[in-house]
Design a protein around this motif. Sequence first.
Motif, PDB file in Angstrom:
ATOM      1  N   UNK A 335       0.840  -1.202   0.000  1.00 15.90           N
ATOM      2  CA  UNK A 335       0.000   0.000   0.000  1.00 15.90           C
ATOM      3  C   UNK A 335       0.873   1.249   0.000  1.00 15.90           C
ATOM      4  N   UNK A 336       1.953   1.239   0.787  1.00 14.44           N
ATOM      5  CA  UNK A 336       2.882   2.377   0.802  1.00 14.44           C
ATOM      6  C   UNK A 336       3.385   2.687  -0.593  1.00 14.44           C
ATOM      7  N   UNK A 337       3.845   1.674  -1.299  1.00 13.62           N
ATOM      8  CA  UNK A 337       4.405   1.871  -2.636  1.00 13.62           C
ATOM      9  C   UNK A 337       3.375   2.454  -3.591  1.00 13.62           C
ATOM     10  N   UNK A 338       2.131   2.040  -3.460  1.00 13.82           N
ATOM     11  CA  UNK A 338       1.100   2.542  -4.358  1.00 13.82           C
ATOM     12  C   UNK A 338       0.704   3.983  -4.013  1.00 13.82           C
ATOM     13  N   UNK A 339       0.687   4.312  -2.721  1.00 13.91           N
ATOM     14  CA  UNK A 339       0.403   5.696  -2.337  1.00 13.91           C
ATOM     15  C   UNK A 339       1.516   6.618  -2.832  1.00 13.91           C
ATOM     16  N   UNK A 340       2.766   6.171  -2.707  1.00 14.93           N
ATOM     17  CA  UNK A 340       3.874   6.969  -3.227  1.00 14.93           C
ATOM     18  C   UNK A 340       3.745   7.151  -4.745  1.00 14.93           C
ATOM     19  N   UNK A 341       3.295   6.112  -5.433  1.00 17.48           N
ATOM     20  CA  UNK A 341       3.089   6.236  -6.882  1.00 17.48           C
ATOM     21  C   UNK A 341       2.036   7.297  -7.188  1.00 17.48           C
ATOM     22  N   UNK A 342       0.976   7.338  -6.397  1.00 19.17           N
ATOM     23  CA  UNK A 342      -0.058   8.360  -6.594  1.00 19.17           C
ATOM     24  C   UNK A 342       0.515   9.748  -6.351  1.00 19.17           C
ATOM     25  N   UNK A 343       1.267   9.905  -5.265  1.00 21.24           N
ATOM     26  CA  UNK A 343       1.809  11.210  -4.905  1.00 21.24           C
ATOM     27  C   UNK A 343       2.795  11.731  -5.944  1.00 21.24           C
ATOM     28  N   UNK A 344       3.519  10.817  -6.578  1.00 20.62           N
ATOM     29  CA  UNK A 344       4.515  11.230  -7.571  1.00 20.62           C
ATOM     30  C   UNK A 344       4.044  10.989  -9.004  1.00 20.62           C
ATOM     31  N   UNK A 345       2.732  10.797  -9.145  1.00 23.85           N
ATOM     32  CA  UNK A 345       2.095  10.708 -10.465  1.00 23.85           C
ATOM     33  C   UNK A 345       2.729   9.611 -11.325  1.00 23.85           C
ATOM     34  N   UNK A 346       2.965   8.468 -10.688  1.00 18.33           N
ATOM     35  CA  UNK A 346       3.478   7.297 -11.391  1.00 18.33           C
ATOM     36  C   UNK A 346       2.366   6.267 -11.569  1.00 18.33           C
ATOM     37  N   UNK A 347       2.627   5.307 -12.443  1.00 15.74           N
ATOM     38  CA  UNK A 347       1.640   4.251 -12.688  1.00 15.74           C
ATOM     39  C   UNK A 347       1.535   3.337 -11.475  1.00 15.74           C
ATOM     40  N   UNK A 348       0.339   2.868 -11.200  1.00 16.06           N
ATOM     41  CA  UNK A 348       0.110   1.888 -10.135  1.00 16.06           C
ATOM     42  C   UNK A 348      -1.151   1.110 -10.483  1.00 16.06           C
TER      43      UNK A 348
END
Length: 444
Positions: A335-348
């Motif tokens: 979940x952490x990795x996916x939230x970071x992806x959202x915050x940095x506008x990366x694919x998840x």
Amino acid sequence: MISKRVFFLLVMSWAFGAHAQPVKQQIKKLVDTYADLGKFNGSILVAAQGKILLNRGYGYKDIKHKTRNDPQTIYQIASLTKSFTATLILKLVELNRLSLTDKVSQFYPNFPKGDSISIAQLLSHTSGLSDNDSINKTKTYQGSDEAQFLAALKDRALDFSPGTDWKYSNAGYILLGYISEHVSGMSYYDAVRTYLFSPLQLDHSGFDFIGLASLDKATGYWEFPESDTAQAATLIDYSAPRAAGAIYSTIGDLYKWHQGLQTDKLLSPPLLNRAYTPVKSNYGYGWIIDSVAKAKVVWHSGDIWGFKSELARIPADDICIIMLNNIEAVDLHIITRKILAILYHQAYQQPARTRIQLSPGLLKEYVGSYQLRPGEWIKVSLEGNRLKATTSRKQEMYAQKKDHFLLDDGREHLGIFFNRNSSGLVTDLSFTVGERKVVCPKKE
């Protein structure tokens, strides 16, 4: 001229200001989905540049009493304690009570190879001090008495020569707690209260979780509590993990902890930078070091019977993700990795779901052990109507159709296929990594 870092922060600030609502909605939708799947039962706080993007509880604090988790719920944070212990040690260094180059022999003259083990090595898990098998299996320690703990350590061979390798060592952090008592003149618990809790007003944090009398106290469960017959996990007394995992806290207090570290209220920047610098295996002093979008992530997780925790921070961008769960069978780092992806506008990807429910009889056909490589096995088990795969950790397998399942590792979904012989019996499972197909024969 604006530096690249300042430009990036300006862009991030604009993104959180102009598009904060979509980001908040994406994070909430992601966590809502995990909660709906029974993969999150606890409290979460996500903040960026001082703005709270998510701050709420999910699921049951106590299913028998039908009380719900909320931002005030109190959880055991287990090994997240190590970031506090490391900060305490560095504070004592800053006060000239201790040096990172001090040796264990300075405090315990008869300690085996104590003249080779430094404070820095204890902090970075490079000391070689071993957690024996019974400790690892039960997560309990003979650490309530210093002499008894030291006697147990002396009877245990080092896993490697100090400084030559890396291995996670709870014993090393328990020893740091005892050393802090020698140099601070107070108990480890009082030292943490004095130097860390009190300056930041962490009023809902402490150590004796069993003795805590509070309506906000969570009940720990092994798995997602689906009914009031769910078995509560056995609580471990704080005198067992001590400086390696004794603290209980809330997401609110842990956010204050993040803010205190951000403002250098506790430690000078040079010492904090030392803590955030990997020594070996991406571990610094009480923090695991990673990166996202070229920004340094410092994080740690915790795991004790009935509870899971994770705190991830990006100091340069003032980002903080805190998750505390009162179930143990979850993987919060996904979940952490996916939230970071959202915050940095990366694919998840949203978490994998069970698209179809296969019959219990068909699911039983997949149960067994599959050889990943010599000496390593994937254990497939059936728990209720859920198929689980266990290697170093246990993950649910989501049925897509007969013989086809998905695993979710946080970045992508891994397709798992069960293969059969001409008689219809399952003979192996297979999956593809990159362009390589891996086939794991089933143990007969």
